[in-house]
Design an enzyme around this catalytic site. Structure first.
Site, short mmCIF file in Angstrom:
data_model
loop_
_atom_site.label_atom_id
_atom_site.label_comp_id
_atom_site.label_asym_id
_atom_site.label_seq_id
_atom_site.Cartn_x
_atom_site.Cartn_y
_atom_site.Cartn_z
N HIS A 63 0.85 -1.19 -0.14
CA HIS A 63 0.02 -0.07 -0.09
C HIS A 63 0.89 1.53 0.10
CE1 HIS A 63 -3.09 -2.72 2.13
NE2 HIS A 63 -3.44 -2.49 1.04
N GLN A 82 -18.39 -5.16 -1.48
CA GLN A 82 -17.73 -5.89 -2.44
C GLN A 82 -17.34 -7.20 -1.63
OE1 GLN A 82 -14.66 -2.86 -2.23
NE2 GLN A 82 -13.15 -4.73 -2.14
N GLY A 92 -3.03 -1.23 -7.27
CA GLY A 92 -1.78 -2.06 -7.56
C GLY A 92 -2.09 -3.24 -8.43
N LYS A 101 -1.41 -6.10 -8.28
CA LYS A 101 -1.64 -7.20 -7.37
C LYS A 101 -3.48 -7.73 -7.86
CE LYS A 101 -2.12 -9.95 -3.87
NZ LYS A 101 -3.20 -9.52 -2.92
N SER A 151 -2.95 -7.83 2.95
CA SER A 151 -3.41 -7.68 4.13
C SER A 151 -3.92 -9.06 4.78
CB SER A 151 -4.82 -6.81 4.28
OG SER A 151 -4.47 -5.57 3.71
P1 AMP Z 1 -6.70 -3.43 -0.67
O1 AMP Z 1 -6.44 -2.57 0.93
O2 AMP Z 1 -6.30 -4.89 -0.54
O3 AMP Z 1 -8.06 -3.10 -1.14
O4 AMP Z 1 -5.64 -2.82 -1.55
C1 AMP Z 1 -5.66 -1.41 -1.72
C2 AMP Z 1 -4.63 -1.12 -2.87
O5 AMP Z 1 -3.32 -1.66 -2.59
C3 AMP Z 1 -5.28 -1.83 -4.23
O6 AMP Z 1 -4.91 -1.27 -5.16
C4 AMP Z 1 -4.30 -3.04 -4.43
O7 AMP Z 1 -4.25 -3.90 -5.57
C5 AMP Z 1 -3.15 -2.48 -3.77
N1 AMP Z 1 -2.08 -3.80 -3.42
C6 AMP Z 1 -2.45 -4.58 -2.28
N2 AMP Z 1 -1.46 -5.31 -2.33
C7 AMP Z 1 -0.43 -5.04 -2.92
C8 AMP Z 1 1.08 -5.28 -3.12
N3 AMP Z 1 1.55 -6.53 -2.60
N4 AMP Z 1 1.88 -4.71 -3.81
C9 AMP Z 1 1.22 -3.25 -4.61
N5 AMP Z 1 0.05 -3.06 -4.19
C10 AMP Z 1 -0.83 -3.69 -3.50
#
Ligand code: AMP
Length: 372
Positions: free
Chosen positions: A132, A156, A242, A244, A281
């Site tokens: 993040h 979601q 990301g 990801k 996470s």
């Molecule tokens: P989330 O909190 O899981 O919804 O993720 C928030 C943002 O962080 C999203 O755009 C994800 O794709 C990005 N993200 C999550 N894990 C990673 C990672 N390992 N590397 C880069 N970005 C990430």
């Protein structure tokens, strides 16, 4: 005439622009706060009168933080220490601000635009990790100020998914944001994000059919709707997502294109643990044995090697990934090699195609991908 409402929720508008009025009769300073009151499926902007230092009488969970004009936030803000000017002098940076209300963020973004600044945005669900924070760094490269949102978006998550147990640590997240030099953290209260009878959604109709969209029905409708709302609230010039969540970025880009959101979308690379596991996470759910097995995700992707100019048949490569997953005791949800724009499976692999895996490691569903 005074009306009496039992508001569903009450949202202050532009707390900085409330009017100070001296009540001559009582020799008391009072403040007129514009607020949006939601009641009986309608909303109305009205002014409420707040006496100096007084909270309006609202149910406790609806209490809003009211400030006198110009009064600083009462968060434990400290000036960001990490930034240095070219001469090594510490740059005085505004303390990070934490905002709970959409209108505060919109007003802040408008101020930034009036000052000629570009606003960058990183939407997250919190429980932040280095992945993040790498998005924040990318946003900072492309904007003058950065807003990060933390919102575990209920819409979601499917009924049998982990919404209730999704890891949360607000204090730690805020400290990480402070250390990273985030300017504004938007922490909306769930009941302030959606009207009880919300009936307008953003439902992408092509790219969500396949991959995670098939496995998690309704997931991308929830994602698109909340991201559209956040884009409207934050009014950012650029948002960073990301790789990801590759399908998510593709769908958000499609939404931005098809609905003319005036925002640039940047996709940042996947940050990994030293052994290759993509940071997430949800990795916190893994037991120590599962954590060892989870490395099979990135190993399966890595096993594809480099895809040269010559075409390789996709089927054997998918089988190859499956056999690596099996070796690590991971249970496939899907294994795919797709075109990066259409997200449709390819039969012959070309550079630029994307290999994606979703698999269960114990009860935890992990995802990872690699651009070939
Ligand atoms: P989330 O909190 O899981 O919804 O993720 C928030 C943002 O962080 C999203 O755009 C994800 O794709 C990005 N993200 C999550 N894990 C990673 C990672 N390992 N590397 C880069 N970005 C990430």
């Amino acid at each position: 005439m005074l009306k009496s409402y039992q508001p569903d929720s009450l949202i202050p508008l532009f707390p900085h622009s409330c009017h100070e009025v001296l009540d001559r009769g009582r020799e008391e300073k009072i403040y007129l706060y514009p607020v949006r009151v939601f009641y009986e499926a309608r909303s109305e902007i009205m002014k409420i009168i707040v006496k100096h230092n007084h909270q309006p009488e609202l149910p406790p969970e609806k209490k809003i933080i009211l400030r006198k004009p110009g009064e600083p936030q009462q968060e434990k803000d400290a000036p960001h220490k990490g930034l240095k000017g070219v001469d090594g002098e510490s740059l005085q940076k505004e303390p990070m601000r934490v905002m709970h209300f959409a209108c505060e963020v919109t007003e802040w973004a408008r101020e930034q635009h009036r000052a000629g600044k570009r606003v960058g945005f990183v939407p997250t669900m919190g429980f932040l990790h280095a992945g993040h924070l790498s998005l924040v760094q990318e946003a900072r490269k492309n904007a003058d100020v950065v807003c990060l949102s933390i919102f575990v978006n209920p819409t979601q998550f499917g009924p049998n998914e982990d919404f209730g147990s999704y890891p949360r640590d607000e204090e730690r997240d805020l400290q990480l944001c402070r250390d990273e030099g985030v300017d504004v953290v938007f922490l909306p209260r769930p009941d302030a994000m959606y009207a009880k009878d919300a009936s307008v959604f953003v439902d992408e109709s092509k790219l969500q059919h396949g991959l995670c969209g098939t496995r998690r029905p309704g997931h991308f409708k929830g994602v698109c709707t909340v991201v559209a709302k956040l884009f409207n609230i934050v009014q950012a010039d650029v948002a960073v997502f990301g790789q990801k969540d590759f399908q998510q970025v593709a769908i958000i880009r499609r939404m931005v294109r098809d609905l003319d959101f005036p925002i640039e979308i940047i996709m940042a690379p996947i940050l990994r643990e030293p052994d290759g596991l993509a940071m997430s996470s949800r990795n916190v759910y893994l037991s120590s044995t599962e954590r060892e097995n989870a490395v099979g995700m990135s190993r399966a992707l890595k096993s594809l090697g480099s895809v040269g100019a010559g075409h390789s048949a996709a089927d054997p490569l998918r089988e190859q990934m499956r056999s690596v997953l099996e070796r690590y005791g991971l249970v496939e949800d899907y294994v795919a090699i797709v075109d990066a724009d259409t997200l449709l499976p390819v039969s012959n692999v070309e550079p630029g195609n994307v290999a994606l895996i979703a698999a269960f490691c114990g009860k935890t569903r992990l995802i990872d991908n690699r651009i070939l």
